[in-house]
Design a protein around this motif. Structure first.
Motif, PDB file in Angstrom:
ATOM      1  N   GLU A  46       0.820  -1.200   0.000  1.00 35.82           N
ATOM      2  CA  GLU A  46       0.000   0.000   0.000  1.00 35.82           C
ATOM      3  C   GLU A  46       0.855   1.251   0.000  1.00 35.82           C
ATOM      4  O   GLU A  46       1.980   1.267   0.499  1.00 35.82           O
ATOM      5  N   LEU A  47       0.276   2.303  -0.553  1.00 37.68           N
ATOM      6  CA  LEU A  47       0.932   3.596  -0.594  1.00 37.68           C
ATOM      7  C   LEU A  47       1.090   4.160   0.812  1.00 37.68           C
ATOM      8  O   LEU A  47       0.154   4.104   1.617  1.00 37.68           O
ATOM      9  N   VAL A  48       2.254   4.730   1.090  1.00 37.19           N
ATOM     10  CA  VAL A  48       2.459   5.483   2.319  1.00 37.19           C
ATOM     11  C   VAL A  48       2.514   6.977   2.005  1.00 37.19           C
ATOM     12  O   VAL A  48       1.759   7.772   2.547  1.00 37.19           O
ATOM     13  N   ALA A  49       3.440   7.344   1.115  1.00 37.22           N
ATOM     14  CA  ALA A  49       3.606   8.753   0.762  1.00 37.22           C
ATOM     15  C   ALA A  49       4.394   8.867  -0.535  1.00 37.22           C
ATOM     16  O   ALA A  49       5.233   8.004  -0.830  1.00 37.22           O
ATOM     17  N   THR A  50       4.104   9.917  -1.303  1.00 38.70           N
ATOM     18  CA  THR A  50       4.860  10.197  -2.516  1.00 38.70           C
ATOM     19  C   THR A  50       5.206  11.675  -2.591  1.00 38.70           C
ATOM     20  O   THR A  50       4.539  12.514  -1.970  1.00 38.70           O
ATOM     21  N   VAL A  51       6.234  11.963  -3.367  1.00 36.39           N
ATOM     22  CA  VAL A  51       6.618  13.349  -3.638  1.00 36.39           C
ATOM     23  C   VAL A  51       6.994  13.432  -5.118  1.00 36.39           C
ATOM     24  O   VAL A  51       7.722  12.583  -5.638  1.00 36.39           O
ATOM     25  N   THR A  52       6.460  14.444  -5.789  1.00 33.15           N
ATOM     26  CA  THR A  52       6.733  14.602  -7.218  1.00 33.15           C
ATOM     27  C   THR A  52       8.000  15.427  -7.431  1.00 33.15           C
ATOM     28  O   THR A  52       8.545  16.012  -6.493  1.00 33.15           O
ATOM     29  N   SER A  53       8.418  15.482  -8.695  1.00 31.85           N
ATOM     30  CA  SER A  53       9.604  16.278  -9.015  1.00 31.85           C
ATOM     31  C   SER A  53       9.362  17.756  -8.730  1.00 31.85           C
ATOM     32  O   SER A  53      10.315  18.503  -8.473  1.00 31.85           O
ATOM     33  N   GLY A  54       8.097  18.163  -8.744  1.00 30.97           N
ATOM     34  CA  GLY A  54       7.761  19.547  -8.429  1.00 30.97           C
ATOM     35  C   GLY A  54       7.581  19.815  -6.948  1.00 30.97           C
ATOM     36  O   GLY A  54       7.351  20.950  -6.539  1.00 30.97           O
ATOM     37  N   GLY A  55       7.683  18.769  -6.132  1.00 32.03           N
ATOM     38  CA  GLY A  55       7.594  18.944  -4.690  1.00 32.03           C
ATOM     39  C   GLY A  55       6.229  18.652  -4.095  1.00 32.03           C
ATOM     40  O   GLY A  55       6.046  18.745  -2.873  1.00 32.03           O
ATOM     41  N   GLY A  56       5.261  18.313  -4.929  1.00 28.85           N
ATOM     42  CA  GLY A  56       3.943  17.982  -4.411  1.00 28.85           C
ATOM     43  C   GLY A  56       3.954  16.667  -3.652  1.00 28.85           C
ATOM     44  O   GLY A  56       4.627  15.714  -4.062  1.00 28.85           O
ATOM     45  N   THR A  57       3.230  16.612  -2.542  1.00 33.77           N
ATOM     46  CA  THR A  57       3.233  15.406  -1.710  1.00 33.77           C
ATOM     47  C   THR A  57       1.834  14.818  -1.593  1.00 33.77           C
ATOM     48  O   THR A  57       0.826  15.522  -1.733  1.00 33.77           O
ATOM     49  N   ASN A  58       1.806  13.527  -1.307  1.00 33.45           N
ATOM     50  CA  ASN A  58       0.553  12.808  -1.113  1.00 33.45           C
ATOM     51  C   ASN A  58       0.783  11.775  -0.018  1.00 33.45           C
ATOM     52  O   ASN A  58       1.839  11.119  -0.002  1.00 33.45           O
ATOM     53  N   TYR A  59      -0.193  11.642   0.891  1.00 35.01           N
ATOM     54  CA  TYR A  59      -0.058  10.721   2.010  1.00 35.01           C
ATOM     55  C   TYR A  59      -1.285   9.818   2.131  1.00 35.01           C
ATOM     56  O   TYR A  59      -2.410  10.241   1.845  1.00 35.01           O
ATOM     57  N   ALA A  60      -1.049   8.613   2.611  1.00 40.85           N
ATOM     58  CA  ALA A  60      -2.165   7.758   2.999  1.00 40.85           C
ATOM     59  C   ALA A  60      -2.834   8.381   4.223  1.00 40.85           C
ATOM     60  O   ALA A  60      -2.167   8.979   5.082  1.00 40.85           O
ATOM     61  N   PHE A  67       3.641  11.105   9.535  1.00 40.85           N
ATOM     62  CA  PHE A  67       4.774  10.844   8.650  1.00 40.85           C
ATOM     63  C   PHE A  67       4.995  12.058   7.749  1.00 40.85           C
ATOM     64  O   PHE A  67       4.033  12.732   7.352  1.00 40.85           O
ATOM     65  N   THR A  68       6.255  12.277   7.399  1.00 40.98           N
ATOM     66  CA  THR A  68       6.612  13.356   6.487  1.00 40.98           C
ATOM     67  C   THR A  68       7.620  12.848   5.458  1.00 40.98           C
ATOM     68  O   THR A  68       8.659  12.302   5.830  1.00 40.98           O
ATOM     69  N   ILE A  69       7.293  13.044   4.186  1.00 40.88           N
ATOM     70  CA  ILE A  69       8.213  12.685   3.120  1.00 40.88           C
ATOM     71  C   ILE A  69       8.956  13.933   2.667  1.00 40.88           C
ATOM     72  O   ILE A  69       8.372  15.022   2.602  1.00 40.88           O
ATOM     73  N   SER A  70      10.233  13.768   2.381  1.00 39.59           N
ATOM     74  CA  SER A  70      11.020  14.913   1.916  1.00 39.59           C
ATOM     75  C   SER A  70      12.130  14.405   1.001  1.00 39.59           C
ATOM     76  O   SER A  70      12.420  13.205   0.957  1.00 39.59           O
ATOM     77  N   ARG A  71      12.720  15.333   0.280  1.00 47.72           N
ATOM     78  CA  ARG A  71      13.796  14.963  -0.626  1.00 47.72           C
ATOM     79  C   ARG A  71      14.941  15.954  -0.492  1.00 47.72           C
ATOM     80  O   ARG A  71      14.707  17.151  -0.320  1.00 47.72           O
ATOM     81  N   ASP A  72      16.145  15.443  -0.569  1.00 50.34           N
ATOM     82  CA  ASP A  72      17.346  16.264  -0.548  1.00 50.34           C
ATOM     83  C   ASP A  72      18.007  16.080  -1.907  1.00 50.34           C
ATOM     84  O   ASP A  72      18.659  15.064  -2.156  1.00 50.34           O
ATOM     85  N   ASN A  73      17.825  17.067  -2.774  1.00 54.18           N
ATOM     86  CA  ASN A  73      18.350  16.925  -4.131  1.00 54.18           C
ATOM     87  C   ASN A  73      19.873  16.855  -4.149  1.00 54.18           C
ATOM     88  O   ASN A  73      20.455  16.143  -4.969  1.00 54.18           O
ATOM     89  N   ALA A  74      20.512  17.566  -3.247  1.00 53.02           N
ATOM     90  CA  ALA A  74      21.979  17.579  -3.212  1.00 53.02           C
ATOM     91  C   ALA A  74      22.535  16.192  -2.886  1.00 53.02           C
ATOM     92  O   ALA A  74      23.606  15.812  -3.369  1.00 53.02           O
ATOM     93  N   LYS A  75      21.797  15.443  -2.077  1.00 52.50           N
ATOM     94  CA  LYS A  75      22.238  14.091  -1.686  1.00 52.50           C
ATOM     95  C   LYS A  75      21.555  13.009  -2.492  1.00 52.50           C
ATOM     96  O   LYS A  75      21.802  11.818  -2.277  1.00 52.50           O
ATOM     97  N   SER A  76      20.658  13.406  -3.399  1.00 48.53           N
ATOM     98  CA  SER A  76      19.904  12.461  -4.213  1.00 48.53           C
ATOM     99  C   SER A  76      19.254  11.399  -3.330  1.00 48.53           C
ATOM    100  O   SER A  76      19.356  10.183  -3.585  1.00 48.53           O
ATOM    101  N   THR A  77      18.557  11.867  -2.299  1.00 46.60           N
ATOM    102  CA  THR A  77      17.979  10.986  -1.290  1.00 46.60           C
ATOM    103  C   THR A  77      16.571  11.435  -0.944  1.00 46.60           C
ATOM    104  O   THR A  77      16.302  12.641  -0.864  1.00 46.60           O
ATOM    105  N   VAL A  78      15.703  10.457  -0.747  1.00 47.55           N
ATOM    106  CA  VAL A  78      14.354  10.708  -0.267  1.00 47.55           C
ATOM    107  C   VAL A  78      14.239  10.149   1.147  1.00 47.55           C
ATOM    108  O   VAL A  78      14.777   9.067   1.433  1.00 47.55           O
ATOM    109  N   TYR A  79      13.546  10.890   2.000  1.00 47.20           N
ATOM    110  CA  TYR A  79      13.412  10.496   3.398  1.00 47.20           C
ATOM    111  C   TYR A  79      11.942  10.281   3.749  1.00 47.20           C
ATOM    112  O   TYR A  79      11.050  10.896   3.160  1.00 47.20           O
TER     113      TYR A  79
END
Length: 115
Positions: A46-60, A67-79
């Motif tokens: 099941e879906l927990v959370a997503t983040v688009t390339s534009g920064g839009g988020t979606n949560y179950a 829960f909070t989803i985030s991305r660090d572009n400099a580290k090429s990592t999603v949290y």
């Protein structure tokens, strides 16, 4: 070749926190969507959370506000920051990405929440 490498799972007590990380290859800019799914024994993934390339988020609904989803572009990592964990959050968590309409998955990391 797309690679998604998860880390950060483990055992936590109810009410505690964990942070999952997903390091991506190629660079995170290439992906249209990134996120996290989970699968508990006997259940469908099941879906927990997503983040688009534009920064839009979606949560179950079950994780909103915790829960909070985030991305660090400099580290090429999603949290995925998971707070106020509940036993029902126990599952294998999978990093997910979509690149040019193709879905990719990480190997999964176990999260276990004890009551």
């Amino acid at each position: 070749q797309v690679q998604l490498v998860e880390s950060g799972g483990g055992l936590e007590q109810a009410g505690g926190s964990l942070r999952l990380s997903c390091a991506t290859s190629p660079l995170i800019f290439a992906f249209d969507v990134m996120g996290w799914y989970r699968q508990a024994p006997g259940n469908q993934r099941e879906l927990v959370a997503t983040v688009t390339s534009g920064g839009g988020t979606n949560y179950a609904d079950s994780v909103k506000g915790r829960f909070t989803i985030s991305r660090d572009n400099a580290k090429s990592t999603v949290y995925l920051q998971m707070n106020n964990l509940k036993p029902k959050d126990t599952a294998v968590y999978y990093c997910y990405s979509r690149l040019q309409r193709i879905d990719f998955w990480g190997q999964g990391t176990q999260v276990t929440v004890s009551s």
